[in-house]
Design a protein around this motif. Structure first.
Motif, PDB file in Angstrom:
ATOM      1  N   LEU A   1      -2.984   8.982 -15.800  1.00  0.00           N
ATOM      2  CA  LEU A   1      -4.314   9.362 -16.285  1.00  0.00           C
ATOM      3  C   LEU A   1      -4.714   8.590 -17.544  1.00  0.00           C
ATOM      4  O   LEU A   1      -5.878   8.211 -17.717  1.00  0.00           O
ATOM      5  N   GLU A   2      -3.728   8.348 -18.420  1.00  0.00           N
ATOM      6  CA  GLU A   2      -4.079   7.610 -19.659  1.00  0.00           C
ATOM      7  C   GLU A   2      -4.491   6.174 -19.347  1.00  0.00           C
ATOM      8  O   GLU A   2      -5.474   5.666 -19.888  1.00  0.00           O
ATOM      9  N   GLU A   3      -3.738   5.558 -18.447  1.00  0.00           N
ATOM     10  CA  GLU A   3      -4.087   4.169 -18.088  1.00  0.00           C
ATOM     11  C   GLU A   3      -5.458   4.137 -17.407  1.00  0.00           C
ATOM     12  O   GLU A   3      -6.262   3.239 -17.652  1.00  0.00           O
ATOM     13  N   PHE A   4      -5.698   5.123 -16.573  1.00  0.00           N
ATOM     14  CA  PHE A   4      -6.986   5.164 -15.865  1.00  0.00           C
ATOM     15  C   PHE A   4      -8.120   5.385 -16.873  1.00  0.00           C
ATOM     16  O   PHE A   4      -9.177   4.753 -16.775  1.00  0.00           O
TER      17      PHE A   4
ATOM     18  N   ASN B   1     -24.485  -0.514   3.833  1.00  0.00           N
ATOM     19  CA  ASN B   1     -23.939  -0.376   2.488  1.00  0.00           C
ATOM     20  C   ASN B   1     -22.551   0.221   2.596  1.00  0.00           C
ATOM     21  O   ASN B   1     -22.392   1.410   2.861  1.00  0.00           O
ATOM     22  N   ALA B   2     -21.530  -0.614   2.422  1.00  0.00           N
ATOM     23  CA  ALA B   2     -20.144  -0.140   2.563  1.00  0.00           C
ATOM     24  C   ALA B   2     -19.292  -0.660   1.411  1.00  0.00           C
ATOM     25  O   ALA B   2     -18.103  -0.912   1.566  1.00  0.00           O
ATOM     26  N   LYS B   3     -19.913  -0.834   0.259  1.00  0.00           N
ATOM     27  CA  LYS B   3     -19.206  -1.454  -0.865  1.00  0.00           C
ATOM     28  C   LYS B   3     -18.311  -0.448  -1.594  1.00  0.00           C
ATOM     29  O   LYS B   3     -18.646   0.721  -1.716  1.00  0.00           O
ATOM     30  N   MET B   4     -17.184  -0.950  -2.099  1.00  0.00           N
ATOM     31  CA  MET B   4     -16.339  -0.121  -2.970  1.00  0.00           C
ATOM     32  C   MET B   4     -16.852  -0.258  -4.402  1.00  0.00           C
ATOM     33  O   MET B   4     -17.226  -1.346  -4.832  1.00  0.00           O
ATOM     34  N   ASN B   5     -16.849   0.860  -5.139  1.00  0.00           N
ATOM     35  CA  ASN B   5     -17.376   0.789  -6.512  1.00  0.00           C
ATOM     36  C   ASN B   5     -16.288   0.435  -7.532  1.00  0.00           C
ATOM     37  O   ASN B   5     -15.098   0.393  -7.219  1.00  0.00           O
ATOM     38  N   GLU B   6     -16.713   0.169  -8.758  1.00  0.00           N
ATOM     39  CA  GLU B   6     -15.791  -0.298  -9.802  1.00  0.00           C
ATOM     40  C   GLU B   6     -14.728   0.749 -10.172  1.00  0.00           C
ATOM     41  O   GLU B   6     -13.596   0.395 -10.500  1.00  0.00           O
ATOM     42  N   ILE B   7     -15.122   2.016 -10.135  1.00  0.00           N
ATOM     43  CA  ILE B   7     -14.168   3.058 -10.546  1.00  0.00           C
ATOM     44  C   ILE B   7     -13.029   3.147  -9.536  1.00  0.00           C
ATOM     45  O   ILE B   7     -11.852   3.207  -9.902  1.00  0.00           O
ATOM     46  N   GLN B   8     -13.377   3.093  -8.263  1.00  0.00           N
ATOM     47  CA  GLN B   8     -12.335   3.116  -7.224  1.00  0.00           C
ATOM     48  C   GLN B   8     -11.470   1.860  -7.293  1.00  0.00           C
ATOM     49  O   GLN B   8     -10.262   1.923  -7.078  1.00  0.00           O
ATOM     50  N   ALA B   9     -12.102   0.726  -7.573  1.00  0.00           N
ATOM     51  CA  ALA B   9     -11.345  -0.527  -7.624  1.00  0.00           C
ATOM     52  C   ALA B   9     -10.357  -0.505  -8.800  1.00  0.00           C
ATOM     53  O   ALA B   9      -9.195  -0.934  -8.659  1.00  0.00           O
ATOM     54  N   ALA B  10     -10.782   0.035  -9.935  1.00  0.00           N
ATOM     55  CA  ALA B  10      -9.891   0.129 -11.102  1.00  0.00           C
ATOM     56  C   ALA B  10      -8.727   1.081 -10.782  1.00  0.00           C
ATOM     57  O   ALA B  10      -7.563   0.792 -11.094  1.00  0.00           O
ATOM     58  N   TYR B  11      -9.050   2.186 -10.143  1.00  0.00           N
ATOM     59  CA  TYR B  11      -8.040   3.175  -9.717  1.00  0.00           C
ATOM     60  C   TYR B  11      -7.039   2.494  -8.764  1.00  0.00           C
ATOM     61  O   TYR B  11      -5.828   2.648  -8.893  1.00  0.00           O
ATOM     62  N   GLY B  12      -7.589   1.699  -7.833  1.00  0.00           N
ATOM     63  CA  GLY B  12      -6.743   1.000  -6.861  1.00  0.00           C
ATOM     64  C   GLY B  12      -5.805   0.002  -7.535  1.00  0.00           C
ATOM     65  O   GLY B  12      -4.630  -0.105  -7.157  1.00  0.00           O
ATOM     66  N   LEU B  13      -6.304  -0.702  -8.530  1.00  0.00           N
ATOM     67  CA  LEU B  13      -5.462  -1.663  -9.248  1.00  0.00           C
ATOM     68  C   LEU B  13      -4.244  -0.953  -9.839  1.00  0.00           C
ATOM     69  O   LEU B  13      -3.119  -1.459  -9.769  1.00  0.00           O
ATOM     70  N   LEU B  14      -4.474   0.213 -10.431  1.00  0.00           N
ATOM     71  CA  LEU B  14      -3.356   0.969 -11.012  1.00  0.00           C
ATOM     72  C   LEU B  14      -2.410   1.478  -9.925  1.00  0.00           C
ATOM     73  O   LEU B  14      -1.194   1.524 -10.131  1.00  0.00           O
ATOM     74  N   GLN B  15      -2.952   1.841  -8.789  1.00  0.00           N
ATOM     75  CA  GLN B  15      -2.106   2.348  -7.699  1.00  0.00           C
ATOM     76  C   GLN B  15      -1.088   1.297  -7.241  1.00  0.00           C
ATOM     77  O   GLN B  15       0.002   1.643  -6.784  1.00  0.00           O
ATOM     78  N   LEU B  16      -1.478   0.015  -7.353  1.00  0.00           N
ATOM     79  CA  LEU B  16      -0.555  -1.044  -6.918  1.00  0.00           C
ATOM     80  C   LEU B  16       0.717  -1.069  -7.766  1.00  0.00           C
ATOM     81  O   LEU B  16       1.757  -1.540  -7.319  1.00  0.00           O
TER      82      LEU B  16
END
Ligand SMILES: Cc1ncc(COP(=O)(O)O)c(C=O)c1O
Length: 380
Positions: free
Chosen positions: A15-18, A225-240
Motif C-alpha cells: 500500500l505504501e508503494e502504491f 474504448n478498452a483502454k487501461m487507465n494509469e492507476i491500474q497500470a501503476a498497480y500492475g507495475l507493482l504487482q510484477l
C-alpha cells in the motif's frame, strides 16, 4: 466467527508503494490514454512474459472481442464449451457463430482430433482456451489451421506466465488474450491484454482499443474504448515485483493438495505436465460419483457448510446456456467428455496466502465422506 475461505483471494501490491505512485499520478494529472505508467507497464510486462508485443486492455473480455475484430474474423469459429462464458460471448458480440467441439480428458482443452470434423466453408478461425493455464496442443492446432487457412486466437486468460520448454505459450497462434481480473494469478483489479507478433498488428490493436483513433482527427476503424487507465497500470507495475514469489506459494499449495488428497478413491486430478513452468492458477479435482460414493454437488455443499467455498469451474458448459443451447454443436452427444468433466469438477481454494491448514480440513472432510459410503458412522 468461522473464517470463510473462497476459491481465490487477490494479492494486492504494497500500500505504501502504491500510495507513492498515486501521489505521482495526482501530480501529473494524466489519468489515461497511454500515459507514463501505461507505457512502463506495457514494456515491463512484455519483458516479464517473454513476448514481443503486448497491448493493455481494460479487461479480458474487451481484449477478446477486439482480437476478433483485429483479424476480421467472421462466419463460424471453432471453440470449446468448457470455459468461462466470456470466451463464447466474444464471438456473439462479433456476430460470429460459435461451433463447439469437445475437449480431451487429460487437461480439459479443445480436442484437436475433433476439430477437423467441425470445419465448414464458413469457418474462419479456432478459438481455444488454455484452461486452468495448461497449454492446448498448440502444434496440432496450428497444423490444422495452416491446412485450412484458419486463424488461431488463444484465450489465455488463465495462462499468465506459463512457459512450455522455456518458451512463453503466449507466442503461439495469431493472437493471445490475457485477463488481469481480480480472481486471476496476476491482477490489475480489472484488466487484460492482447499479445501479438508484429508492430503493425500492435498498432492496429492500439487504434481499435481507442475508438479507432490513429491521430488527433483521424479515425481509421470503428474502434471501442478498452483502454487501461494509469492507476491500474501503476498497480500492475507493482504487482510484477511479487508475481514470482506468489506463483511459488501457489506451487506449494498445489503440491500439498496432491499429497493430501492423492490417495482418496474417486478423487482425480489433472496430469502434471513436466515440460511446463506452470502458474498454478487453479486446483481442480474431479469427483467420480461411482468410485467416491457421493456426487460432486454433495461434496460442494458439504464444503460450503464448513465455510470452504470451492467453485464448479466450468459447470454448466457454455453450450448449455440459453443463448447457445439451440446450436447443433451444443448437443450433448457431441460434447461427451466436456459434459463428464463439468459434472465432476470442483476447483478448490488456491491463492498465495491460503492457510495450509485448510487443505488438511478439506482432506479430512473428503475422507469422512468417503468412509460414509462404506457404511461407517460419520461425525461431522
Ligand atoms: C477463460 C476466460 N476468458 C475470458 C475471461 C474474461 O476476462 P475478464 O473478466 O478480464 O473480462 C475470463 C475471466 O474472467 C476467463 O476465465
Amino acid at each position: 466467527m468461522k473464517k470463510e475461505i473462497f476459491v481465490t483471494q487477490p494479492v494486492l501490491p504494497d500500500l505504501e508503494e502504491f500510495t507513492e505512485l498515486l501521489k505521482d499520478i495526482w501530480e501529473r494529472k494524466w489519468l489515461t490514454n497511454n500515459g507514463k505508467y501505461h507505457q512502463d507497464f506495457e514494456k515491463a510486462l512484455a519483458d516479464y512474459l517473454g513476448v514481443p508485443y503486448i497491448s493493455l486492455f481494460s479487461n479480458g473480455t474487451l481484449a477478446l472481442i477486439s482480437a476478433l475484430q483485429v483479424l476480421n474474423i467472421t462466419g463460424e469459429v471453432i471453440t470449446t464449451p468448457y470455459s468461462f462464458v466470456a470466451t463464447t460471448h466474444a464471438l456473439w458480440w462479433n456476430n460470429i457463430k460459435p461451433v463447439f467441439v469437445d475437449i480431451e480428458p487429460d487437461f480439459c482443452n479443445l480436442d484437436p482430433q475433433k476439430i477437423e470434423a467441425a470445419i465448414t466453408p464458413k469457418t474462419t478461425a479456432i478459438l481455444p482456451v488454455h484452461v486452468y493455464g495448461n497449454p492446448c496442443d498448440m502444434d496440432k492446432i496450428q497444423e490444422i489451421a495452416d491446412r485450412y487457412g484458419l486463424k488461431v486466437i488463444y484465450d489465455a486468460a488463465h495462462a499468465f506466465g506459463v512457459k512450455q520448454n522455456g518458451q512463453s505459450i503466449l507466442n503461439f497462434g495469431d493472437l493471445s488474450i490475457l485477463s488481469f481480473h481480480a480472481t486471476k494469478v496476476f491482477n490489475t483489479i480489472e484488466g487484460g491484454a492482447i499479445v501479438c507478433h508484429d508492430e503493425k498488428t500492435k498498432q492496429r490493436i492500439d487504434y481499435l482499443k481507442n475508438f479507432g483513433f490513429a491521430g488527433e482527427t483521424e479515425v481509421v476503424a470503428p474502434g471501442i474504448n478498452a483502454k487501461m487507465n494509469e492507476i491500474q497500470a501503476a498497480y500492475g507495475l507493482l504487482q510484477l515485483k511479487t508475481i514470482d514469489k506468489n506463483i511459488e506459494a501457489r506451487k506449494l499449495i498445489d503440491n500439498s493438495y496432491r499429497e493430501k488428497l492423492g490417495n482418496i478413491r474417486g478423487i482425480h486430478f489433472l496430469s502434471e505436465n513436466k515440460s511446463l513452468d506452470y502458474n498454478y492458477a487453479y486446483f481442480p479435482v474431479f469427483i467420480n460419483e461411482e468410485e467416491f460414493g457421493i456426487s460432486r454437488d454433495e461434496v460442494y455443499t458439504e464444503l460450503n457448510e464448513q465455510g470452504i467455498h470451492g467453485r464448479r469451474y466450468f459447470y454448466p458448459l457454455i453450450s448449455q446456456f440459453p443463448t447457445y443451447r439451440g446450436l447443433d454443436s451444443a448437443s450433448s452427444e457431441k460434447l461427451f467428455v466436456a459434459e463428464k468433466m463439468a459434472k465432476e469438477v470442483l476447483c478448490l481454494p488456491i491463492y498465495p496466502e491460503l492457510d495450509l491448514e485448510v487443505i488438511n480440513t478439506i482432506a479430512e472432510l473428503l475422507k469422512k465422506l468417503e468412509r460414509n459410503l462404506n457404511g461407517n458412522i460419520v461425525s461431522k
